[in-house]
Design a protein around this motif. Structure first.
Motif, short mmCIF file in Angstrom:
data_model
loop_
_atom_site.label_atom_id
_atom_site.label_comp_id
_atom_site.label_asym_id
_atom_site.label_seq_id
_atom_site.Cartn_x
_atom_site.Cartn_y
_atom_site.Cartn_z
N LEU A 32 -0.40 -13.78 2.67
CA LEU A 32 -0.34 -12.55 3.47
C LEU A 32 -1.41 -11.54 3.06
O LEU A 32 -1.43 -10.42 3.58
N ALA A 33 -2.29 -11.91 2.15
CA ALA A 33 -3.33 -10.99 1.67
C ALA A 33 -4.23 -10.53 2.81
O ALA A 33 -4.57 -9.35 2.90
N ALA A 34 -4.62 -11.44 3.68
CA ALA A 34 -5.50 -11.07 4.80
C ALA A 34 -4.81 -10.05 5.70
O ALA A 34 -5.46 -9.10 6.19
N ASP A 35 -3.50 -10.21 5.90
CA ASP A 35 -2.75 -9.24 6.71
C ASP A 35 -2.78 -7.86 6.04
O ASP A 35 -2.90 -6.84 6.72
N LEU A 36 -2.64 -7.85 4.72
CA LEU A 36 -2.66 -6.57 4.00
C LEU A 36 -4.05 -5.92 4.06
O LEU A 36 -4.15 -4.69 4.19
N ASN A 91 -10.32 -10.08 -3.25
CA ASN A 91 -11.16 -9.24 -2.39
C ASN A 91 -10.79 -7.76 -2.48
O ASN A 91 -11.25 -6.96 -1.68
N LEU A 92 -9.97 -7.41 -3.45
CA LEU A 92 -9.50 -6.03 -3.58
C LEU A 92 -10.63 -5.05 -3.78
O LEU A 92 -10.64 -3.97 -3.18
N LYS A 93 -11.59 -5.40 -4.61
CA LYS A 93 -12.68 -4.47 -4.93
C LYS A 93 -13.47 -4.09 -3.68
O LYS A 93 -13.78 -2.93 -3.46
N LEU A 96 -10.44 1.44 -7.85
CA LEU A 96 -11.80 1.12 -8.31
C LEU A 96 -11.99 1.51 -9.77
O LEU A 96 -12.65 0.79 -10.53
N PHE A 97 -11.44 2.65 -10.18
CA PHE A 97 -11.56 3.06 -11.58
C PHE A 97 -10.91 2.03 -12.50
O PHE A 97 -11.42 1.72 -13.57
#
Length: 170
Positions: A67-71, A99-101, A123-124
């Motif tokens: 479900l990461a792409a949905d998020l 892909n969070l960054k 990001l920090f």
């Protein structure tokens, strides 16, 4: 409550949710996972904000990478409320998504200050080595809540130059 229970599917509590009695449960990891994923996917798109945010939090707890792409889509969609977008970003962080960054970087320039604030916090924490440059930019151009977050993050950086910058802002 039911959506919250889905969030603990992989690691259920040994305490009964209703009466609090001890009743050890063997985790059932894969049974019903496809059904739970499908249910959560539909709830992510639910128009009721509360249900959608609960589903987002459950996905983060489950660490369901399907479900990461949905998020990612939810967090980048400007039609969603800032609360929903922030919840999606937090769930991705909880999942340690690869892909969070990139998502946080794009959201750090968002129009909604709550979304920008959360993106910068992420990001920090993801890359403290590049945080100092970003912090300097925020301290010069950001809004007050962003500057507060930047100063907080600056205080937790281990470098000498960050201490000097912090002293300059005191």
């Amino acid at each position: 409550d039911a959506i919250s229970a889905l969030g603990t599917w992989n690691n259920p509590s040994s305490l009964d949710r209703v009466n609090g009695h001890w009743s050890p449960v063997v985790p059932i990891r894969d049974i019903g996972k496809a059904k739970a994923t499908a249910t959560l996917r539909s709830l992510l798109k639910d128009s009721a904000e509360v249900l959608s945010i609960e589903a987002i939090e459950a996905v983060g707890k489950l660490k369901d990478l399907e479900l990461a792409a949905d998020l990612h889509d939810l967090s980048r969609n400007h039609k969603n409320s800032p609360e929903k977008r922030v919840a999606a970003l937090r769930a991705l962080e909880q999942m340690k998504d690869s892909n969070l960054k990139a998502t946080a970087d794009s959201l750090s320039k968002d129009d909604a200050s709550d979304v920008r604030l959360e993106a910068n916090r992420v990001l920090f924490s993801l890359s403290p080595e590049t945080a100092e440059k970003r912090i300097a930019h925020i301290l010069n151009t950001g809004e007050i809540p962003e500057k507060q977050l930047a100063l907080y993050a600056l205080g937790s950086l281990p470098s000498e130059s960050s201490a000097d910058t912090l002293v300059d802002w005191m």
